[in-house]
Design a protein around this motif. Structure first.
Motif, short mmCIF file in Angstrom:
data_model
loop_
_atom_site.label_atom_id
_atom_site.label_comp_id
_atom_site.label_asym_id
_atom_site.label_seq_id
_atom_site.Cartn_x
_atom_site.Cartn_y
_atom_site.Cartn_z
N ASP A 210 0.89 -1.17 0.00
CA ASP A 210 0.00 0.00 0.00
C ASP A 210 0.92 1.21 0.00
O ASP A 210 1.64 1.45 0.97
CB ASP A 210 -0.85 -0.11 1.28
N ASN B 121 -4.37 12.12 -1.24
CA ASN B 121 -5.77 12.42 -0.97
C ASN B 121 -6.37 13.22 -2.12
O ASN B 121 -5.79 14.21 -2.56
CB ASN B 121 -5.86 13.21 0.34
N TYR C 190 -11.22 6.71 9.26
CA TYR C 190 -10.03 6.24 8.53
C TYR C 190 -9.62 4.85 9.02
O TYR C 190 -9.33 3.95 8.23
CB TYR C 190 -8.93 7.28 8.80
N ASP D 296 -9.45 1.14 7.15
CA ASP D 296 -8.25 0.31 7.10
C ASP D 296 -8.53 -1.11 7.60
O ASP D 296 -7.96 -2.07 7.09
CB ASP D 296 -7.11 0.95 7.91
#
Ligand code: ARG
Length: 569
Positions: free
Chosen positions: A119, A124, A308, A312
Motif C-alpha cells: 500500500d 488524498n 479512517y 483500514d
C-alpha cells in the motif's frame, strides 16, 4: 552460485556439531579484506561450548581441513577466524553466474508462492500531491520491484484518500459556487480554494456546516447527485496525479481507495460487536486500548460516520481474502505509527488467520525538510511534487548544457537525470531518518547521488561501444582479474543477491542505494588505475568483461530503485 559462506559453515559444523544454518548467520564480511573475505566471530559459540573465544578459534583452526580449492587459508585474530577464499574460484563463480543470468543476475525465486501486498503513495483526492507523498511513492514502488525480482507475487495498491467528511464540504462548495471555479483545467488548486472558502463559511454559519454533513451522509447512502460530483472530483484529481506518476514511471495494480470500503465496513462493526470489546463512549463506538498503552481506536464517530481506521480494518479483511497475503506493507510517514499500531491491534479481533496478522507491517519513513523547516499545508510551505520534479529536470538540463553542450537528446536525458536524482535522494538514507532537501547535493555529479551512478553507467557504456560488442566469457582469462582492485569489485558483485534479500528483510531500499554507490566508487578506482582499452587483448577482454558486468548491475539496481538510465550524458 557457489556459496562460500555455507562452505565455511559446513567446515565449522563438522568440528563443532552446530548446525550449518546457525553458523552461517554468524559469519560476517570484515570491513577490510586484509582481515579475510569472511570472518567467524567465535564468541558467538562461547556460551554453547563453554570456552573462551580465542580457545575456540584455536581449536577450530587446528582441526579444520583446508585443501585450497574453495578456502585458501584461515587466520586467527583474537576471537575471530578470518577466512580467505580462493580468488580464482570467486572469479569463475561470478563470471559464470553472470553469463548465465545476464540482466537477471541477482534475481531469485525465494518468493515463489508468496503474496505481497504493498500500500503506497495513497494521496488524498482534491488535495495537493506533495513531497511527503513522494517518499511513499518512491519507497513503495522500489520495494514492489525488488520483491518481484526475487520471485514474489506482488500487488501494488494506491489506497486513495477519496472518502471522509471533507467531501461533504466540497460538494456543498460546488453546489454554491461551482460556476466560479475552473476545476476542469486546474482541479487541485481550484478545489483547494473552494475547500478553504467553504470551511470559512462553515465557521460562520452552522446551517452550511449541517448541509455539508448531510452531503457526506447522502454520499455514503449512494445519492445520485452527490456521487456524480464526487466522481468528478476524483476523476479530475486522478488525472492530475497521473502526470506525476508518469514522470516517475510508477504504476499500481489497484486504485481501490477508501471509498471502495464504504459498503464493507458494516462487517468490521459486526465482528467487533460480537467480541464484546466495542464500547460506547460519548456517543462514539470505540475499542479501548488502555492495556496496550494507546488511545482508543474509534470505529464509529458520534454522528454515525465511519473513520479512517475503520476503512483500514475493512481493507485488511478484503486484502486477506482477495490476495491471501503473506505480508501486507503500508508505506507512510512516521506520523502514522500510532494509527497503524492501533489498527493492527484491533485487527487481532477480526478472527483472521494468524498468518495475516503476522504479515501486517507498517513501513514508516521520515519527513522531508526544506532548509527552512518542515513542509506543511498549514504553514503554506507545501512544495508541489510536479513543480519539484520539473525544477529538477530544468536544473539537470542546465548542468548538461554547461558540461556537454553538444549532447544529443538533451531533453530526454535531463528528464532521466533530474527525476533520477530526486528518486535516488529519497532512497539514499535509512528511510526513518528525516531528509533535508538540498538541490546542490542532490544533483552533484561527483557526490553520492543518482547522477553519479548514471554517470558511471554511461562510462561503462562508452567503453563497450569502443569495441562494438562486449567480450565473450570464453575469451576471458580469469587470472587476469586477480588484482586487489578487481577482486574488490568481484566480491561486491558476488554479494548482489544477498543485498537484495537484505532489502526485503528490512523493507529498506537504501541498502541497495548504498550498494550501488559502493559499486560505482570501486569501479571508479579501477577505471583510474587500469587502462581498460589497451594493447594486450587478453587484459582488455578481462577488463571489459568486468566493465560489462558493472554496467549491467548498475542499470539493474538503479531500475529496481525506480530510476531510468541514460545511455549518454
Ligand atoms: N491517504 C493517507 C495520507 O495521505 C495515506 C494512506 C495510507 N494507507 C492506508 N491504508 N492508510 O496520509
Amino acid at each position: 552460485m557457489l556459496d562460500f559462506k555455507s562452505k565455511i559453515a559446513e567446515k565449522i559444523s563438522d568440528i563443532t556439531q552446530i548446525s550449518i544454518e546457525e553458523l552461517q548467520n554468524f559469519i560476517e564480511i570484515p570491513p577490510d579484506s586484509s582481515m579475510g573475505d569472511y570472518a567467524f566471530p567465535c564468541f558467538k559459540l562461547a556460551k554453547t561450548l563453554r570456552k573462551a573465544p580465542p580457545v575456540i578459534a584455536n581449536e577450530i583452526a587446528e582441526k579444520i581441513e583446508i585443501d585450497g580449492k574453495i578456502i585458501e587459508k584461515v587466520e586467527i585474530q583474537g576471537g575471530y577466524l578470518n577466512f580467505f577464499i580462493n580468488k580464482t574460484e570467486l572469479i569463475k563463480t561470478v563470471l559464470e553466474e553472470f553469463e548465465n543470468k545476464k540482466e537477471l543476475f541477482g534475481s531469485s525465486n525465494i518468493g515463489k508462492g508468496k503474496n505481497i501486498v504493498i500500500d503506497y503513495s495513497s494521496p488524498n483526492i482534491a488535495k495537493q500531491f506533495h513531497i511527503g507523498h513522494l517518499r511513499s511513492t518512491v519507497i513503495g514502488s522500489s520495494l514492489y520491484k525488488i520483491y518481484k525480482f526475487l520471485g514474489y507475487n506482488v500487488t501494488g495498491i494506491n489506497h486513495l484518500g477519496d472518502y471522509g467528511t471533507q467531501f461533504g464540504k466540497l460538494i456543498e462548495a460546488y453546489k454554491l459556487w461551482g460556476e466560479e471555479y475552473n476545476i476542469e483545467d486546474n482541479p487541485i488548486d481550484e478545489l483547494t480554494k473552494m475547500y478553504v472558502r467553504i470551511n470559512n463559511l462553515c465557521k460562520a454559519d452552522e446551517n452550511v456546516l449541517n448541509n455539508c454533513r448531510d452531503n457526506f451522509k447522502k454520499l455514503e447512502d449512494g445519492d445520485e447527485y452527490c456521487t456524480e460530483i464526487w466522481n468528478k472530483f476524483k476523476t479530475l484529481s486522478l488525472k492530475e496525479f497521473q502526470r506525476v506518476y508518469d514522470l516517475l514511471g510508477v504504476k499500481f495494480d489497484s486504485l481501490n481507495g477508501e471509498a471502495f470500503y464504504s459498503d464493507k465496513m458494516w462487517e468490521v462493526k459486526e465482528i467487533l460487536e460480537k467480541t464484546g470489546k466495542l464500547v460506547e463512549s460519548e456517543g462514539a463506538k470505540i475499542i479501548p486500548l488502555d492495556e496496550q498503552n494507546m488511545t482508543p481506536c474509534i470505529i464509529e464517530k458520534s454522528n454515525g460516520s465511519t473513520t479512517y481506521a475503520t476503512r483500514d480494518l475493512a481493507a485488511i479483511l478484503y486484502r486477506a481474502r482477495t490476495y491471501d497475503f503473506d505480508k501486507a506493507l503500508y508505506v507512510t510517514s512516521y506520523e502514522q505509527i500510532l494509527h497503524f499500531k492501533q489498527v493492527f491491534e484491533v485487527a487481532n479481533l477480526l478472527g483472521l488467520d494468524e498468518k495475516y496478522l503476522k504479515g501486517l507491517t507498517h513501513v514508516p519513513f521520515g519527513m522531508v525538510l526544506l532548509p527552512t523547516g518542515k513542509m506543511s499545508t498549514r504553514e503554506g510551505t507545501v512544495v508541489k511534487l510536479e513543480d519539484l520534479l520539473n525544477e529538477s529536470i530544468q536544473r539537470a538540463k542546465q548542468i548538461i548544457e554547461t558540461k556537454n553542450p553538444s549532447l544529443e537528446n538533451k531533453e530526454s536525458i535531463a528528464k532521466k537525470v533530474g527525476v533520477g536524482a530526486i528518486i535516488f535522494n529519497d532512497l539514499s538514507n535509512s528511510r526513518i531518518k528525516d531528509e533535508v532537501f538540498d538541490w546542490d547535493e542532490i544533483l552533484n555529479f561527483n557526490g553520492e547521488t543518482g547522477p553519479y551512478i548514471q554517470y558511471m553507467y554511461v562510462r561503462t557504456k562508452s567503453l563497450l561501444e569502443k569495441v562494438n560488442k562486449h567480450p565473450l566469457l570464453t575469451d576471458i582469462k580469469f587470472d587476469l582479474l586477480n588484482d586487489n582492485t578487481e577482486i574488490e569489485i568481484l566480491k561486491h558483485i558476488y554479494n548482489y543477491d544477498n543485498i537484495l534479500q537484505n532489502v526485503i528483510n528490512k523493507d529498506e531500499p537504501s541498502i541497495l542505494s548504498r550498494y550501488l554507490i559502493d559499486l560505482s566508487q570501486k569501479y571508479s578506482s579501477f577505471y583510474n588505475e587500469k587502462h581498460i582499452i589497451c594493447d594486450n587483448k587478453d587484459e582488455q577482454n578481462a577488463r571489459l568483461y568486468l566493465t560489462y558486468m558493472v554496467g549491467s548491475i548498475l542499470k539493474n539496481g538503479a531500475e529496481l530503485l525506480g530510476m531510468e538510465m541514460p545511455e549518454r550524458m
